[in-house]
Design an enzyme around this catalytic site. Structure first.
Site, PDB file in Angstrom:
ATOM      1  N   ASP A 190      33.695  21.451 -27.255  1.00  0.00           N
ATOM      2  CA  ASP A 190      33.288  22.452 -26.295  1.00  0.00           C
ATOM      3  C   ASP A 190      32.166  22.967 -27.434  1.00  0.00           C
ATOM      4  O   ASP A 190      31.822  22.459 -27.845  1.00  0.00           O
ATOM      5  CB  ASP A 190      34.724  23.647 -27.481  1.00  0.00           C
ATOM      6  CG  ASP A 190      35.672  22.460 -26.235  1.00  0.00           C
ATOM      7  OD1 ASP A 190      35.672  22.836 -25.446  1.00  0.00           O
ATOM      8  OD2 ASP A 190      36.684  22.322 -26.794  1.00  0.00           O
ATOM      9  N   HIS A 335      21.960  17.815 -11.397  1.00  0.00           N
ATOM     10  CA  HIS A 335      23.284  18.729 -12.644  1.00  0.00           C
ATOM     11  C   HIS A 335      22.774  17.454 -14.082  1.00  0.00           C
ATOM     12  O   HIS A 335      23.746  17.765 -14.628  1.00  0.00           O
ATOM     13  CB  HIS A 335      23.886  17.418 -12.260  1.00  0.00           C
ATOM     14  CG  HIS A 335      25.761  17.574 -12.750  1.00  0.00           C
ATOM     15  ND1 HIS A 335      26.005  17.531 -12.784  1.00  0.00           N
ATOM     16  CD2 HIS A 335      26.195  18.809 -12.252  1.00  0.00           C
ATOM     17  CE1 HIS A 335      27.765  17.899 -12.761  1.00  0.00           C
ATOM     18  NE2 HIS A 335      27.510  19.485 -12.556  1.00  0.00           N
ATOM     19  N   LYS A 337      21.718  18.497 -18.030  1.00  0.00           N
ATOM     20  CA  LYS A 337      21.316  19.062 -19.067  1.00  0.00           C
ATOM     21  C   LYS A 337      21.656  18.785 -19.870  1.00  0.00           C
ATOM     22  O   LYS A 337      21.568  17.824 -21.270  1.00  0.00           O
ATOM     23  CB  LYS A 337      23.610  19.939 -19.282  1.00  0.00           C
ATOM     24  CG  LYS A 337      24.074  20.303 -17.968  1.00  0.00           C
ATOM     25  CD  LYS A 337      24.901  19.463 -17.726  1.00  0.00           C
ATOM     26  CE  LYS A 337      26.559  19.510 -16.887  1.00  0.00           C
ATOM     27  NZ  LYS A 337      25.623  20.505 -15.350  1.00  0.00           N
ATOM     28  N   ASP A 342      10.955  19.492 -30.622  1.00  0.00           N
ATOM     29  CA  ASP A 342      10.988  19.248 -32.162  1.00  0.00           C
ATOM     30  C   ASP A 342      10.813  19.541 -33.235  1.00  0.00           C
ATOM     31  O   ASP A 342      11.687  20.713 -33.078  1.00  0.00           O
ATOM     32  CB  ASP A 342       9.406  18.748 -32.142  1.00  0.00           C
ATOM     33  CG  ASP A 342       8.856  20.212 -31.819  1.00  0.00           C
ATOM     34  OD1 ASP A 342       8.188  20.246 -33.536  1.00  0.00           O
ATOM     35  OD2 ASP A 342       8.809  20.956 -31.406  1.00  0.00           O
ATOM     36  N   HIS A 374      41.049  28.572 -26.199  1.00  0.00           N
ATOM     37  CA  HIS A 374      40.987  28.656 -25.380  1.00  0.00           C
ATOM     38  C   HIS A 374      41.789  29.766 -24.395  1.00  0.00           C
ATOM     39  O   HIS A 374      43.087  29.670 -23.939  1.00  0.00           O
ATOM     40  CB  HIS A 374      41.676  27.504 -24.608  1.00  0.00           C
ATOM     41  CG  HIS A 374      40.393  25.999 -24.486  1.00  0.00           C
ATOM     42  ND1 HIS A 374      38.555  26.179 -24.455  1.00  0.00           N
ATOM     43  CD2 HIS A 374      40.946  25.287 -25.192  1.00  0.00           C
ATOM     44  CE1 HIS A 374      38.665  25.124 -24.420  1.00  0.00           C
ATOM     45  NE2 HIS A 374      38.983  24.761 -25.073  1.00  0.00           N
ATOM     46  N   HIS A 408      36.534  23.647 -21.010  1.00  0.00           N
ATOM     47  CA  HIS A 408      36.424  22.211 -21.898  1.00  0.00           C
ATOM     48  C   HIS A 408      35.495  21.477 -22.085  1.00  0.00           C
ATOM     49  O   HIS A 408      35.071  21.246 -20.435  1.00  0.00           O
ATOM     50  CB  HIS A 408      37.777  21.596 -22.341  1.00  0.00           C
ATOM     51  CG  HIS A 408      38.111  20.789 -22.340  1.00  0.00           C
ATOM     52  ND1 HIS A 408      37.502  21.250 -24.654  1.00  0.00           N
ATOM     53  CD2 HIS A 408      38.271  19.278 -23.147  1.00  0.00           C
ATOM     54  CE1 HIS A 408      37.835  19.379 -24.796  1.00  0.00           C
ATOM     55  NE2 HIS A 408      38.000  18.541 -24.304  1.00  0.00           N
ATOM     56  N   GLN A 524      35.844  15.786 -15.209  1.00  0.00           N
ATOM     57  CA  GLN A 524      35.977  16.751 -13.894  1.00  0.00           C
ATOM     58  C   GLN A 524      36.373  16.472 -12.652  1.00  0.00           C
ATOM     59  O   GLN A 524      37.222  17.531 -12.127  1.00  0.00           O
ATOM     60  CB  GLN A 524      34.904  17.973 -13.990  1.00  0.00           C
ATOM     61  CG  GLN A 524      34.843  19.319 -12.957  1.00  0.00           C
ATOM     62  CD  GLN A 524      33.083  19.715 -12.548  1.00  0.00           C
ATOM     63  OE1 GLN A 524      32.426  19.447 -13.179  1.00  0.00           O
ATOM     64  NE2 GLN A 524      33.715  21.135 -11.712  1.00  0.00           N
ATOM     65  N   HIS A 663      35.740  20.136 -17.622  1.00  0.00           N
ATOM     66  CA  HIS A 663      34.416  20.175 -17.540  1.00  0.00           C
ATOM     67  C   HIS A 663      33.802  18.679 -17.719  1.00  0.00           C
ATOM     68  O   HIS A 663      32.924  18.516 -18.054  1.00  0.00           O
ATOM     69  CB  HIS A 663      33.330  21.411 -17.725  1.00  0.00           C
ATOM     70  CG  HIS A 663      32.194  21.246 -16.423  1.00  0.00           C
ATOM     71  ND1 HIS A 663      31.005  21.147 -17.783  1.00  0.00           N
ATOM     72  CD2 HIS A 663      32.033  21.615 -14.851  1.00  0.00           C
ATOM     73  CE1 HIS A 663      30.061  20.887 -16.367  1.00  0.00           C
ATOM     74  NE2 HIS A 663      30.501  20.940 -15.921  1.00  0.00           N
ATOM     75  N   LYS A 665      32.855  14.905 -19.264  1.00  0.00           N
ATOM     76  CA  LYS A 665      32.047  13.787 -18.923  1.00  0.00           C
ATOM     77  C   LYS A 665      31.993  12.787 -19.168  1.00  0.00           C
ATOM     78  O   LYS A 665      30.420  12.340 -19.733  1.00  0.00           O
ATOM     79  CB  LYS A 665      31.064  14.037 -18.136  1.00  0.00           C
ATOM     80  CG  LYS A 665      31.038  15.048 -16.883  1.00  0.00           C
ATOM     81  CD  LYS A 665      30.496  16.226 -16.705  1.00  0.00           C
ATOM     82  CE  LYS A 665      30.543  17.461 -16.300  1.00  0.00           C
ATOM     83  NZ  LYS A 665      31.391  17.730 -15.626  1.00  0.00           N
ATOM     84  N   ASP A 670      38.484   2.018 -27.210  1.00  0.00           N
ATOM     85  CA  ASP A 670      39.322   1.529 -28.182  1.00  0.00           C
ATOM     86  C   ASP A 670      38.576   1.518 -28.732  1.00  0.00           C
ATOM     87  O   ASP A 670      38.335   0.851 -30.301  1.00  0.00           O
ATOM     88  CB  ASP A 670      38.290  -0.218 -27.878  1.00  0.00           C
ATOM     89  CG  ASP A 670      38.743  -1.294 -26.691  1.00  0.00           C
ATOM     90  OD1 ASP A 670      40.569  -0.543 -26.607  1.00  0.00           O
ATOM     91  OD2 ASP A 670      38.661  -2.008 -26.208  1.00  0.00           O
ATOM     92  N   GLU A 724      42.906  19.123 -30.319  1.00  0.00           N
ATOM     93  CA  GLU A 724      42.825  20.159 -29.948  1.00  0.00           C
ATOM     94  C   GLU A 724      44.231  20.629 -29.032  1.00  0.00           C
ATOM     95  O   GLU A 724      44.792  21.485 -28.690  1.00  0.00           O
ATOM     96  CB  GLU A 724      41.364  20.060 -29.292  1.00  0.00           C
ATOM     97  CG  GLU A 724      41.353  21.476 -28.440  1.00  0.00           C
ATOM     98  CD  GLU A 724      39.622  21.165 -27.221  1.00  0.00           C
ATOM     99  OE1 GLU A 724      39.202  21.824 -26.688  1.00  0.00           O
ATOM    100  OE2 GLU A 724      39.078  19.920 -28.408  1.00  0.00           O
TER     101      GLU A 724
END
Length: 812
Positions: A190, A335, A337, A342, A374, A408, A524, A663, A665, A670, A724
């Site tokens: 988050d 897409h 982000k 520096d 949330h 999330h 997502q 949302h 990814k 393991d 969470e």
């Protein structure tokens, strides 16, 4: 001919074709001197179709797995000499080579050549001329194609189901970016973590897991930058503030992101931004309620300032047909982000600087700031009063009150040589679409900014090995090689005159194949491997969601069932994709998701039956969503207005519940390997030539799941996420592959779903992890739960519905 499973890697080379017939020309396959004479007349008088461009494709039955570049003006004997490294997880009876002539719209088939899969299974190399045939399998004249193939079965791979295994693990092969050693990775759940939220989570070496705060760290990184701040985003909103926790104030923390970037630029810091130019706003989706990206507002805000903000459309590569180019520019997005800055060296006395990068799922825009609580209603008069985000109801606003849509997400900070790879990615994109050459020449600052170098000593037990992956093509990145040979050397895939980096999908496949015990996914979207879907109401070959990830997961579980070993896959997705849940686009995506789940459960139930095992398939593969429900408290925010009666909005407000939007990814394997990025598990993100994406994959070489379970930062991060979501910790959670663990997690999630969907509201939900509301029949068919055709408070079908007007390329 019976279909057989090809699960492994196929090395293929298409050399050339001979004696082709050219349907574009009156000359057909006449002798060369006659062809040249006739074609010259055609071109002079303007008849015929002009220069002929011939290419070839490779299919496993109806699934496209490879495509050559186009050869111009060699319609009879085109020579490609292109090699392909193909991951396969397909049922097929033939490998099919199709020779085509490109048209401005579509293509014309010359014919197909067939190589039986049966001949590949022994693993020997086949080098052969194949007859090119028509639709009736009759040879087309003397036409032939020269190919070479060799198949490597996954079970014969010495790394199959062995994990990372060794500190010498070299990373994912055949990729643009190599694995980097001596790195440091910070993991974020988050945008923010309040003080004292995470309980004690023991790690190896007597340490405990320490959470980190993403937006606070990004605020500090931007504030302290002295030379460069580079940002890419699907959306960047200038009006947000990054620091909002009243218990953790920072000097200047109340400044907006836009003001902060203007301030840094005015101080002489080079601030460059690449924000996706939402040219059409993807009209069909936008109408269904997806969030505006503020692209025009952001550009206007920085206009005339020292900040260089460029709106960049998702331009196609130069090679596509008219229809393909139109599809890419209007349907797909940038897409990635990332933030690159520096940063000071750890020893404060030094004047030298280093590069630090942030990569993950969080855009710097509205609706993203959230904590692990949330809350739906309790922050509407504070943190979220001026950042109310609820795109699932057409008329939602802060004036009408909650529930807001909680968010999330997962992000990461990268230090060491890997941070420079993120910088190189930005530079490639800026040189392609940034316009003016404003990139800092870092070699001129070599006295100040140290070159790529380790930030952790090799013997430091907290060191990381990290690799950067992308989905991107030459239309969005500068400097990709021009030839297939050079592309292959650079770890890129060549297509029909386009060069593609598809390494995110490769990274997922590689990690799944190495997995030993369990896989934990938050994403997502979850849809794909459409070539293996049941043809109920659709032609699977028309869908085009061809990436392998769902099928690879299913085959991993099947292999473990066959070996008599435990293995569990946990998948967390949103209740539905963001947008009005009854809308055509949302329902279409849910339909693809249901078909994907059913394909996987069918494989698993067949494997269980073959072994004579009576078991719940959810003990091996289990899906969840996140949701919250809050009792009303005294002193809560009182909205000025009411939602319209008998709407999803009014019903959700009355029931005091809503989904938490997943949302993220991310995939954990393991507890030793993690992938975090911007890429969804759908074709848009995994294709390489659709949405542009970026991700990191990494592990700690001193914390591997070899002789005992891994107990490094990745383990601590997963346990923090489970705390969470579940609102509790349990010793059994340390063995996620075990039957005891998956059954306990499923029981808790089913209990929370019952509390969430109940007509009664007695207390806050004790946790947020909800069992995804589906049933699985003994044959793997995915069904509705009794009385649960629709999501609570909506008229939106849980299993979705096929769209009659929404093109699959948009929703898959």
């Amino acid at each position: 001919m019976a279909q057989m499973l090809l699960h492994g890697t196929l090395h293929a080379t298409i050399f050339e074709a001979a004696s082709l017939s050219n349907p574009h020309r009156a000359s057909g396959s006449a002798p060369k001197f006659i062809r040249k004479f006739v074609e010259g007349i055609e071109d002079t008088v303007g008849v015929g179709k002009g220069a002929t461009k011939v290419y070839s494709t490779i299919d496993l039955e109806k699934a496209r797995v490879g495509r050559t570049r186009m050869i111009t003006n060699e319609p009879i004997n085109p020579r490609w000499y292109e090699s392909f490294h193909i991951y396969c997880a397909h049922m097929a009876s033939n490998v099919i080579f199709t020779v085509k002539i490109d048209n401005p719209i579509g293509a014309t088939n010359i014919g197909r050549a067939y190589l039986p899969v049966q001949e590949l299974l022994n693993g020997e190399e086949i080098d052969r001329w194949l007859d090119i045939c028509d639709n009736n399998r009759e040879p087309v004249g003397e036409s032939k194609i020269h190919v070479k193939l060799q198949y490597f079965d996954v079970s014969k791979d010495r790394n199959w189901a062995r994990g990372v295994r060794s500190t010498k693990y070299p990373g994912v092969p055949y990729t643009f970016f190599s694995q980097r050693q001596g790195c440091k990775v910070t993991l974020y759940q988050d945008a923010h973590v309040p003080d004292n939220f995470i309980p004690k989570i023991p790690l190896a070496d007597g340490k405990n897991y320490e959470p980190h705060r993403c937006w606070e760290d990004i605020f500090d990184a931007i504030s302290n930058a002295q030379h460069l701040i580079y940002i890419t985003g699907w959306s960047v909103y200038t009006e947000i503030t990054l620091v909002r926790d009243s218990n953790r104030p920072k000097p200047g923390g109340d400044v907006t992101l836009g003001e902060l970037l203007k301030k840094k630029a005015s101080e002489g810091v080079r601030v460059l931004m690449l924000v996706w130019d939402d040219r059409t706003s993807v009209g069909l989706l936008k109408r269904d309620g997806l969030m505006a990206t503020h692209d025009e507002e952001t550009e206007n805000y920085f206009h005339g300032s020292d900040v260089n903000c460029v709106l960049c459309p998702r331009n196609p590569d130069d090679s596509g047909s008219i229809v393909q180019d139109l599809s890419i520019s209007t349907m797909f997005t940038h897409h990635q982000k990332i933030v690159v800055v520096d940063h000071e060296l750890p020893n404060q006395g030094s004047q030298q600087r280093r590069i630090v990068s942030f990569v993950g799922g969080l855009d710097l825009c509205d609706g993203r700031y959230d904590t692990q609580y949330h809350s739906l209603f309790r922050t509407l008069d504070s943190t979220h009063h001026d950042d109310f985000h609820q795109p699932n109801f057409a008329t939602a606003s802060i004036k009408k009150g909650g529930p807001r849509e909680p968010w999330h997400d997962i992000h990461s900070r990268l230090e060491g040589p890997i941070a420079w790879d993120v910088l190189y990615n930005f530079e490639q994109r800026w040189r392609k679409q940034g316009g003016k050459d404003l990139l800092l020449q870092l070699r001129d600052l070599s006295d100040t900014i140290i070159p790529p170098s380790p930030v952790m000593f090799p013997e430091d037990r907290e060191t990381w090995n990290v690799q950067l992956f992308r989905s991107i093509d030459g239309g969005a990145a500068f400097g990709f090689p021009d030839t297939p040979e050079e592309a292959a050397k650079a770890g890129l895939v060549s297509g029909k005159d386009q060069i593609i980096d598809r390494s995110i999908q490769d990274a997922y496949i590689h990690a799944i194949r190495r997995a030993k015990n369990f896989i934990y996914i938050e994403n997502q979207y979850f849809l794909g491997s459409s070539y293996a879907w049941k043809p109920e109401g659709i032609k699977p070959e028309d869908i085009g969601a061809l990436h392998l990830i769902p099928k690879e997961l299913a085959l991993k579980v099947v292999s473990k069932i066959e070996a008599g070993e435990r293995f569990t896959v946990y998948v967390v997705v949103p209740m539905w994709p963001e947008g009005v849940p009854e809308s055509g686009s949302v329902q279409a995506i849910l339909d693809w998701q249901r078909r994907t789940m059913e394909m996987m459960y069918t494989d698993i139930t067949e494997a269980l039956q073959a072994k004579g095992i009576e078991a719940n398939p959810k003990d091996y593969l289990t899906f969840f969503c996140l949701g919250n429900r809050e009792v009303k408290q005294a002193g809560e925010y009182q909205p000025e207005e009411q939602p319209e009666a008998d709407t999803d909005y009014s019903r959700a407000q009355e029931a005091r519940r809503f989904m938490i939007y997943v949302h993220t990814k991310m995939m954990i394997v393991d507890d030793e390997y993690i992938i975090i990025g911007s890429a969804n598990i759908n074709q848009r993100s995994m294709d390489g030539a659709r949405d542009s994406e970026i991700a990191m994959g990494g592990y700690q070489p001193y914390h591997l799941a070899t002789r005992q379970p891994a107990r490094g930062q990745i383990h601590g991060f997963r346990m923090a996420l489970w705390y969470e979501h579940l609102g509790m910790l349990d010793d059994v959670f340390q063995r996620p592959e075990s039957l005891e663990c998956v059954q306990k997690v499923n029981r808790i999630a089913e209990k929370y779903w019952d509390m969430y969907s109940s007509d009664d509201l007695q207390q806050d939900l004790p946790g947020h992890l909800l069992s995804y509301p589906i049933g699985v029949a003994s044959d793997g068919v995915v069904t509705e739960l009794p009385g649960m055709e629709y999501f609570p408070d909506t008229r939106a079908r849980v299993l979705g519905a096929k769209s009659d007007y929404m093109p699959p390329i948009l929703t898959s």
